[in-house]
Design a protein around this motif. Structure first.
Motif, PDB file in Angstrom:
ATOM      1  N   LEU A   1      -1.655  -6.884  -6.855  1.00 12.66           N
ATOM      2  CA  LEU A   1      -2.958  -6.297  -7.137  1.00 12.66           C
ATOM      3  C   LEU A   1      -3.257  -5.113  -6.219  1.00 12.66           C
ATOM      4  O   LEU A   1      -3.750  -4.072  -6.666  1.00 12.66           O
ATOM      5  CB  LEU A   1      -4.054  -7.359  -6.991  1.00 12.66           C
ATOM      6  CG  LEU A   1      -5.478  -6.928  -7.370  1.00 12.66           C
ATOM      7  CD1 LEU A   1      -5.523  -6.510  -8.832  1.00 12.66           C
ATOM      8  CD2 LEU A   1      -6.465  -8.053  -7.106  1.00 12.66           C
ATOM      9  N   VAL A   2      -2.929  -5.264  -4.936  1.00 14.27           N
ATOM     10  CA  VAL A   2      -3.144  -4.176  -3.977  1.00 14.27           C
ATOM     11  C   VAL A   2      -2.302  -2.960  -4.355  1.00 14.27           C
ATOM     12  O   VAL A   2      -2.787  -1.823  -4.350  1.00 14.27           O
ATOM     13  CB  VAL A   2      -2.805  -4.638  -2.542  1.00 14.27           C
ATOM     14  CG1 VAL A   2      -2.705  -3.438  -1.595  1.00 14.27           C
ATOM     15  CG2 VAL A   2      -3.858  -5.618  -2.036  1.00 14.27           C
ATOM     16  N   GLY A   3      -1.051  -3.190  -4.686  1.00 17.86           N
ATOM     17  CA  GLY A   3      -0.181  -2.088  -5.088  1.00 17.86           C
ATOM     18  C   GLY A   3      -0.716  -1.364  -6.306  1.00 17.86           C
ATOM     19  O   GLY A   3      -0.699  -0.128  -6.370  1.00 17.86           O
ATOM     20  N   MET A   4      -1.215  -2.104  -7.295  1.00 17.03           N
ATOM     21  CA  MET A   4      -1.746  -1.508  -8.521  1.00 17.03           C
ATOM     22  C   MET A   4      -3.003  -0.690  -8.247  1.00 17.03           C
ATOM     23  O   MET A   4      -3.167   0.413  -8.788  1.00 17.03           O
ATOM     24  CB  MET A   4      -2.041  -2.607  -9.542  1.00 17.03           C
ATOM     25  CG  MET A   4      -0.807  -3.223 -10.166  1.00 17.03           C
ATOM     26  SD  MET A   4      -1.183  -4.666 -11.203  1.00 17.03           S
ATOM     27  CE  MET A   4      -2.367  -3.972 -12.342  1.00 17.03           C
ATOM     28  N   ILE A   5      -3.902  -1.220  -7.421  1.00 18.13           N
ATOM     29  CA  ILE A   5      -5.148  -0.509  -7.118  1.00 18.13           C
ATOM     30  C   ILE A   5      -4.862   0.806  -6.391  1.00 18.13           C
ATOM     31  O   ILE A   5      -5.431   1.854  -6.717  1.00 18.13           O
ATOM     32  CB  ILE A   5      -6.084  -1.399  -6.270  1.00 18.13           C
ATOM     33  CG1 ILE A   5      -6.587  -2.577  -7.112  1.00 18.13           C
ATOM     34  CG2 ILE A   5      -7.266  -0.591  -5.733  1.00 18.13           C
ATOM     35  CD1 ILE A   5      -7.372  -3.605  -6.323  1.00 18.13           C
ATOM     36  N   VAL A   6      -3.967   0.747  -5.410  1.00 15.91           N
ATOM     37  CA  VAL A   6      -3.610   1.959  -4.668  1.00 15.91           C
ATOM     38  C   VAL A   6      -2.939   2.967  -5.594  1.00 15.91           C
ATOM     39  O   VAL A   6      -3.236   4.168  -5.547  1.00 15.91           O
ATOM     40  CB  VAL A   6      -2.691   1.609  -3.481  1.00 15.91           C
ATOM     41  CG1 VAL A   6      -2.187   2.889  -2.808  1.00 15.91           C
ATOM     42  CG2 VAL A   6      -3.418   0.740  -2.470  1.00 15.91           C
ATOM     43  N   ALA A   7      -2.042   2.480  -6.464  1.00 17.08           N
ATOM     44  CA  ALA A   7      -1.362   3.370  -7.406  1.00 17.08           C
ATOM     45  C   ALA A   7      -2.368   4.048  -8.331  1.00 17.08           C
ATOM     46  O   ALA A   7      -2.230   5.234  -8.659  1.00 17.08           O
ATOM     47  CB  ALA A   7      -0.339   2.591  -8.227  1.00 17.08           C
ATOM     48  N   PHE A   8      -3.387   3.316  -8.751  1.00 16.95           N
ATOM     49  CA  PHE A   8      -4.428   3.867  -9.621  1.00 16.95           C
ATOM     50  C   PHE A   8      -5.178   5.000  -8.927  1.00 16.95           C
ATOM     51  O   PHE A   8      -5.334   6.096  -9.477  1.00 16.95           O
ATOM     52  CB  PHE A   8      -5.404   2.762 -10.029  1.00 16.95           C
ATOM     53  CG  PHE A   8      -6.703   3.282 -10.606  1.00 16.95           C
ATOM     54  CD1 PHE A   8      -6.737   3.822 -11.884  1.00 16.95           C
ATOM     55  CD2 PHE A   8      -7.870   3.238  -9.862  1.00 16.95           C
ATOM     56  CE1 PHE A   8      -7.928   4.313 -12.415  1.00 16.95           C
ATOM     57  CE2 PHE A   8      -9.064   3.725 -10.382  1.00 16.95           C
ATOM     58  CZ  PHE A   8      -9.088   4.261 -11.661  1.00 16.95           C
ATOM     59  N   ILE A   9      -5.633   4.753  -7.721  1.00 19.93           N
ATOM     60  CA  ILE A   9      -6.433   5.755  -6.983  1.00 19.93           C
ATOM     61  C   ILE A   9      -5.607   7.011  -6.708  1.00 19.93           C
ATOM     62  O   ILE A   9      -6.063   8.136  -6.953  1.00 19.93           O
ATOM     63  CB  ILE A   9      -6.946   5.153  -5.660  1.00 19.93           C
ATOM     64  CG1 ILE A   9      -7.927   4.010  -5.947  1.00 19.93           C
ATOM     65  CG2 ILE A   9      -7.625   6.235  -4.809  1.00 19.93           C
ATOM     66  CD1 ILE A   9      -8.332   3.224  -4.711  1.00 19.93           C
TER      67      ILE A   9
ATOM     68  N   ILE B   1       0.833  -1.203   0.000  1.00 20.89           N
ATOM     69  CA  ILE B   1       0.000   0.000   0.000  1.00 20.89           C
ATOM     70  C   ILE B   1       0.868   1.253   0.000  1.00 20.89           C
ATOM     71  O   ILE B   1       0.627   2.201  -0.749  1.00 20.89           O
ATOM     72  CB  ILE B   1      -0.948   0.001   1.219  1.00 20.89           C
ATOM     73  CG1 ILE B   1      -2.012  -1.093   1.060  1.00 20.89           C
ATOM     74  CG2 ILE B   1      -1.616   1.372   1.388  1.00 20.89           C
ATOM     75  CD1 ILE B   1      -2.869  -1.297   2.288  1.00 20.89           C
ATOM     76  N   VAL B   2       1.910   1.249   0.846  1.00 22.84           N
ATOM     77  CA  VAL B   2       2.832   2.398   0.905  1.00 22.84           C
ATOM     78  C   VAL B   2       3.511   2.596  -0.444  1.00 22.84           C
ATOM     79  O   VAL B   2       3.597   3.719  -0.961  1.00 22.84           O
ATOM     80  CB  VAL B   2       3.889   2.194   2.010  1.00 22.84           C
ATOM     81  CG1 VAL B   2       4.956   3.287   1.934  1.00 22.84           C
ATOM     82  CG2 VAL B   2       3.233   2.185   3.380  1.00 22.84           C
ATOM     83  N   LEU B   3       3.978   1.506  -1.038  1.00 20.56           N
ATOM     84  CA  LEU B   3       4.638   1.594  -2.337  1.00 20.56           C
ATOM     85  C   LEU B   3       3.661   2.055  -3.416  1.00 20.56           C
ATOM     86  O   LEU B   3       4.037   2.807  -4.328  1.00 20.56           O
ATOM     87  CB  LEU B   3       5.247   0.238  -2.711  1.00 20.56           C
ATOM     88  CG  LEU B   3       6.485  -0.169  -1.907  1.00 20.56           C
ATOM     89  CD1 LEU B   3       6.819  -1.635  -2.133  1.00 20.56           C
ATOM     90  CD2 LEU B   3       7.687   0.705  -2.279  1.00 20.56           C
ATOM     91  N   GLY B   4       2.409   1.630  -3.315  1.00 26.13           N
ATOM     92  CA  GLY B   4       1.392   2.078  -4.262  1.00 26.13           C
ATOM     93  C   GLY B   4       1.145   3.574  -4.153  1.00 26.13           C
ATOM     94  O   GLY B   4       0.972   4.269  -5.162  1.00 26.13           O
ATOM     95  N   ILE B   5       1.129   4.074  -2.925  1.00 21.41           N
ATOM     96  CA  ILE B   5       0.955   5.514  -2.701  1.00 21.41           C
ATOM     97  C   ILE B   5       2.136   6.291  -3.289  1.00 21.41           C
ATOM     98  O   ILE B   5       1.956   7.300  -3.985  1.00 21.41           O
ATOM     99  CB  ILE B   5       0.817   5.818  -1.197  1.00 21.41           C
ATOM    100  CG1 ILE B   5      -0.499   5.228  -0.655  1.00 21.41           C
ATOM    101  CG2 ILE B   5       0.866   7.325  -0.936  1.00 21.41           C
ATOM    102  CD1 ILE B   5      -0.634   5.308   0.847  1.00 21.41           C
ATOM    103  N   VAL B   6       3.333   5.801  -3.014  1.00 18.94           N
ATOM    104  CA  VAL B   6       4.539   6.458  -3.531  1.00 18.94           C
ATOM    105  C   VAL B   6       4.537   6.446  -5.058  1.00 18.94           C
ATOM    106  O   VAL B   6       4.834   7.454  -5.710  1.00 18.94           O
ATOM    107  CB  VAL B   6       5.806   5.766  -2.990  1.00 18.94           C
ATOM    108  CG1 VAL B   6       7.054   6.320  -3.676  1.00 18.94           C
ATOM    109  CG2 VAL B   6       5.908   5.949  -1.484  1.00 18.94           C
ATOM    110  N   GLN B   7       4.191   5.298  -5.648  1.00 23.37           N
ATOM    111  CA  GLN B   7       4.129   5.186  -7.102  1.00 23.37           C
ATOM    112  C   GLN B   7       3.109   6.159  -7.684  1.00 23.37           C
ATOM    113  O   GLN B   7       3.382   6.878  -8.657  1.00 23.37           O
ATOM    114  CB  GLN B   7       3.762   3.751  -7.502  1.00 23.37           C
ATOM    115  CG  GLN B   7       3.265   3.562  -8.926  1.00 23.37           C
ATOM    116  CD  GLN B   7       4.292   3.931  -9.972  1.00 23.37           C
ATOM    117  OE1 GLN B   7       5.490   3.839  -9.731  1.00 23.37           O
ATOM    118  NE2 GLN B   7       3.840   4.349 -11.144  1.00 23.37           N
TER     119      GLN B   7
END
Length: 276
Positions: free
Chosen positions: A228-236, A8-14
């Motif tokens: 999948l979690v990383g991708m969804i967070v990155a999208f939002i 999740i953190v990495l998704g936010i950063v991305q």
């Protein structure tokens, strides 16, 4: 659970750093250095998965561009007249032309770049170098000659694509390199930023596909869930980051991003040379 939090953190950063000209890959490498993603017990297999995760998670960011600019990028929209449809097709052709240089170099030298440049020191150096470049270029900024995509020539599009090759070095920032290049070539900040977004679609999709093809380990429920979690967070997060950047540059220049890059680069160098 802890690995999901890291994803999740990495998704936010991305999501934040992919579109701001501050290097998403650089930030992802640095964050993973401070809180390593450990999904697989086997060290070699885990490293391969993390390398793949860092690239494929960008697919979430691509979807944000497609969502926000669907009408603008859709040449078949019934709400467009014949001229607008031709202009949209022309825009896509310019994007394709601009993608070619990085596509060729990326495919030929992907493994060498991974082996020699994916490290914190390179990231820090590139953060500083391009941070200075932003300040210098903004101080010399002239009235733009390209204020719409219709005014952008194919020669200019190809030249922006050459600048994008620089972003293959981690820490450079794909958006940073293309925006800098576009501004130097006479594009307005808004056109430079949007063209950078559009270039990301084929470039990041191709990079993600290449990493998936090269990945030799099989997906499990754990690895698929983390990705999948990383991708969804990155999208939002990307949706908000893109909207923020376009609103920001209507009233400001890119100097703040240049200062941020320099400060972060110095802090990274200090951490690895003085603390670690």
């Amino acid at each position: 659970m802890i690995e999901m939090i890291k994803a999740i953190v990495l998704g936010i950063v991305q999501g934040i750093t992919e579109w701001l000209p501050i290097s998403s890959t650089g930030h992802m490498i640095l964050v993973n250095e401070l809180m390593p993603l450990t999904v697989l017990a086997d060290v070699a297999a885990n490293k391969e998965f993390v390398d793949m995760f860092m690239v494929v998670i960008q697919f979430g960011s691509i979807l944000a561009v497609l969502l926000l600019y669907f009408h603008k990028l859709n040449p078949f929209s019934p709400r467009k007249n014949a001229y607008e449809k031709r202009s949209t097709i022309d825009l896509w052709l310019k994007v394709i032309v601009a993608v070619v240089p990085a596509g060729i170099i990326g495919v030929l030298f992907d493994d060498l770049i991974d082996a020699y440049f994916y490290n914190p020191i390179t990231v820090a150096a590139m953060l500083i170098v391009y941070g200075v470049a932003f300040l210098v270029i903004e101080n010399r900024h002239r009235r733009p000659s390209v204020t719409s995509f219709d005014k952008m020539s194919y020669k200019t599009a190809l030249a922006i694509g050459v600048f994008q090759v620089l972003a293959l070095i981690p820490g450079t920032s794909r958006s940073g390199a293309t925006i800098l290049g576009a501004v130097l070539l006479g594009c307005s900040r808004g056109i430079a930023a949007e063209f950078s977004f559009f270039l990301a679609v084929p470039v990041m999709f191709g990079a993600s596909l290449l990493k998936l093809i090269k990945m030799k380990i099989a997906f499990s429920l754990a690895t698929a869930s983390v990705l999948l979690v990383g991708m969804i967070v990155a999208f939002i997060v990307s949706v908000f980051a893109i909207r923020f950047l376009m609103g920001y540059i209507r009233k400001h220049d890119f100097k703040a991003f240049g200062v941020y890059r320099i400060v972060l680069g110095v802090l990274v160098l200090a951490y690895f040379f003085l603390i670690k």
